[in-house]
Write an enzyme that holds these catalytic residues in place. Structure first.
Site, PDB file in Angstrom:
ATOM      1  N   ARG A   1       0.831  -1.404  -0.126  1.00 28.53           N
ATOM      2  CA  ARG A   1      -0.015   0.018  -0.179  1.00 28.53           C
ATOM      3  C   ARG A   1       0.873   1.282  -0.142  1.00 28.53           C
ATOM      4  NH1 ARG A   1      -2.029   0.627   6.294  1.00 28.53           N
ATOM      5  NH2 ARG A   1      -0.327  -0.657   7.098  1.00 28.53           N
TER       6      ARG A   1
ATOM      7  N   GLU B 200     -18.924   4.796  -0.202  1.00 31.46           N
ATOM      8  CA  GLU B 200     -18.051   4.091  -1.179  1.00 31.46           C
ATOM      9  C   GLU B 200     -18.897   4.170  -2.602  1.00 31.46           C
ATOM     10  OE1 GLU B 200     -18.431   2.658   1.865  1.00 31.46           O
ATOM     11  OE2 GLU B 200     -16.685   2.618   2.679  1.00 31.46           O
TER      12      GLU B 200
ATOM     13  N   HIS C  95      -5.540  -3.855   1.590  1.00 33.80           N
ATOM     14  CA  HIS C  95      -6.250  -4.654   2.719  1.00 33.80           C
ATOM     15  C   HIS C  95      -6.765  -6.003   2.072  1.00 33.80           C
ATOM     16  CE1 HIS C  95      -5.052  -1.243   4.954  1.00 33.80           C
ATOM     17  NE2 HIS C  95      -5.261  -1.854   6.051  1.00 33.80           N
TER      18      HIS C  95
ATOM     19  N   SER D  86      -4.775   4.769   5.757  1.00 36.18           N
ATOM     20  CA  SER D  86      -4.652   3.387   5.588  1.00 36.18           C
ATOM     21  C   SER D  86      -4.319   3.061   4.166  1.00 36.18           C
ATOM     22  CB  SER D  86      -6.009   2.443   5.637  1.00 36.18           C
ATOM     23  OG  SER D  86      -6.263   2.732   7.047  1.00 36.18           O
TER      24      SER D  86
END
Lengths: 285, 320
Positions: free
Chosen positions: B14, B62, B113, B41
């Site tokens: 990431r 989202e 993730h 994140s």
């Protein structure tokens, strides 16, 4: 601005667009006449009187033009009729509506390259988000034109609409004019019975929007006036919504007064009755 | 080609995305970024700080993010959306399908993730179905790079490709072993080690595991060919078929359910062009659970030992 003179010339469009709608749906025995008929005045006023655009110069990115998104994608009959008669594509092409190998898909799509369409819609609740993205792009590009979008009132039951409503106010997307077809009809019945929207004006105001209303969205002059007024509210750091009260099926007497004509086609005899109520003015396709 | 790959210092993929995005911001003023309350994140803070006018916080919404990204393309921008893989795919599948894929919008769906190595958050967040979901969408490019350097290179490369892309990467620090200065070619598999006995096709974090399996196999006198399938769609048919023509058997390794992912993508190529035995190293149609990444990979059968065992099995099948 005195609008009545110019707008009156557009009165002739109304029966013609309604003829297109019922003929298109009748020809393939499929499609959505009710909402289309109810939005005829809106589409004619928007495309012929309000928007600053050149239908002959359609580009996907819509730079330096006003652009429009149809979020309640099922009312393609009115959308295609007004797009064609505005010059986006040949009027003759209305014959291909919902047929195989056509650019005129049941719900709007970019896939076949139909001028006038910038995103696929039909799965409800998505058009407002896309329109907001396009409005942000106009701001980033320094393009002072406006983004218009139409939502159905039943469509407002989708959660994504309220995500978008929150976003628009938070990010001060004020170069968009959202319109709502408040006909209080949806497939299973009246919106107020299926899933009541409550006080829609108060809801949008609570979300931080400026709200305008049009009491008679089936009066061409009233809807044009209301759109002009609502457009004048844009660029004030708040998103603007115009709630338009319309009658599903307007202009065809037996299609009015219920939700029954949301998505069914007239038979031969019903088509004749509908056409008798809407004389040919600009020439049938 | 000897297996000389060494970990130059573990880094999370990431962060490779974050570094790539920041560089893209400098290179290309049409690149914009959107995030759904996971800026830290996703390592998007650098871009956000450097280019605040091109960064849009959408909050925990989202579906709206996907629509706004689609709309931004209409003004000629190249939007990169950032959230966890779970919320980048299954949660917003219809928005991606209609507003992005069917409408052929130039949106880059960037998903962190992914897979079991998310770890302690557990199965609610450990999506193992995303590759399958995304590769079923017509026109969608699906990329799962193997380390930090490759994720950064892939992030830069997808901005140059017109059309929707799903870029999948992960949370944990992971061996960083591919070249820092690599150019990333979408759809072009990379042969890391040549071998004649068995082809091991791996994607994402499992590429490093495959390289470790190669050493285990070499100790037993088995010469495994290790191929990094960083692009699952469009898949590199030529690389797959050339390899299995030589080795006569295949193992696939992925941090994904055995249904719909890399294994199926490779199987489709092999089955329709040059049938040879194949073994899957993948999660066996289950959800994950909480735990440390290495514990989870062991429990769900995604270790170098599992890959080596699959290689031995598939070579045995080749004899019959």
């Amino acid at each position: 601005m005195s609008i009545t003179k110019d707008i009156k010339e557009l009165e002739a469009w109304l029966p013609q667009v309604r003829r297109d709608i019922v003929r298109m749906v009748h020809a393939v025995q499929s499609g959505h006449p009710g909402g289309s008929l109810g939005c005829t005045e809106f589409f004619v006023a928007l495309f012929q009187y309000i928007m600053d655009h050149d239908p002959k110069k359609f580009t996907m990115d819509g730079r330096d033009q006003d652009i429009f998104f149809l979020s309640n994608g099922h009312i393609t009959p009115v959308y295609y009729s007004v797009l064609a008669r505005s010059g986006f594509f040949p009027i003759e092409e209305l014959r291909t509506f919902r047929r195989i190998n056509s650019r005129l898909q049941g719900h709007p799509a970019t896939h076949e390259g139909l001028p006038g369409i910038r995103v696929a819609t039909g799965s409800l609740g998505q058009g407002l988000s896309v329109a907001l993205g396009a409005a942000l792009a106009k701001k980033l590009n320094g393009d002072l034109h406006t983004v218009f979008t139409l939502q159905g009132d039943g469509e407002l039951q989708e959660g994504q609409i309220w995500e978008a409503a929150m976003f628009a106010a938070h990010h001060k997307v004020d170069n968009i004019l959202v319109t709502i077809d408040r006909n209080n009809r949806q497939i299973d019945g009246d919106v107020s019975d299926v899933m009541d929207l409550g006080d829609l004006k108060a809801k949008f105001e609570a979300f931080g929007w400026l709200v305008a209303e049009c009491e008679n969205g089936n009066n061409l002059i009233e809807i044009a006036d209301a759109l002009l007024l609502a457009k004048s509210l844009t660029r004030n750091e708040k998103p603007v919504v115009l709630i338009m009260h319309t009658e599903m099926g307007h202009g065809v007497d037996f299609m009015m007064g219920s939700h029954e004509w949301h998505g069914i086609a007239p038979n031969d005899e019903q088509l004749q009755r509908a056409l008798e109520q809407n004389p040919e003015t600009l020439g049938d396709y | 080609m000897k297996n000389t790959y060494t970990d130059s210092g573990a880094k999370d993929t990431r962060s490779g995305f974050g570094a790539g995005l920041l560089e893209l911001g400098r290179r290309n003023d049409r690149v914009v970024a959107l995030c759904a309350d996971l800026t830290g994140s996703l390592k998007m803070d650098g871009f956000k700080k450097a280019f605040p006018e091109r960064f849009f916080q959408v909050g925990i919404a989202e579906a709206n993010m996907m629509g706004i990204a689609a709309g931004l393309t209409i003004g000629g921008f190249i939007p990169f959306t950032g959230t966890f893989a779970n919320f980048s795919t299954g949660r917003v599948y219809d928005q991606i399908r209609q507003s992005i894929a069917y409408s052929h919008k130039n949106v880059k769906i960037c998903a962190s993730h992914a897979g079991l190595t998310l770890g302690e958050d557990g199965a609610t967040h450990q999506i193992l179905e995303d590759i399958g979901l995304m590769r079923m969408l017509p026109g969608m490019v699906v990329i799962n790079p193997c380390d930090y350097n490759q994720t950064k290179a892939a992030t830069l490369a997808i901005a140059e490709h017109y059309g929707p892309v799903y870029l999948r990467f992960g949370r944990p620090k992971w061996p960083n072993f591919t070249p820092e200065d690599q150019t990333f070619e979408i759809g072009k598999a990379i042969t890391l080690v040549e071998g004649k006995d068995v082809s091991i096709f791996a994607t994402g974090h499992m590429v490093w595991m495959a390289l470790q399996a190669q050493k285990l196999l070499a100790d037993r006198g088995i010469e495994a060919e290790i191929i990094n399938i960083h692009t699952i769609k469009p898949i590199d048919r030529e690389a797959i078929l050339n390899s299995v023509a030589k080795t006569g058997c295949a193992v696939t390794a992925e941090e994904h359910n055995r249904y719909g992912g890399l294994g199926d993508a490779v199987a489709q190529v092999i089955l329709t062009a040059h049938p040879v035995p194949q073994e899957y190293v993948a999660v066996n149609d289950s959800f994950g659970e909480s735990g440390k990444p290495e514990e989870l990979l062991a429990k769900y059968g995604l270790t170098p030992e599992n890959i080596a065992a699959a290689a031995v099995r598939v070579m045995e099948r080749k004899k019959h």
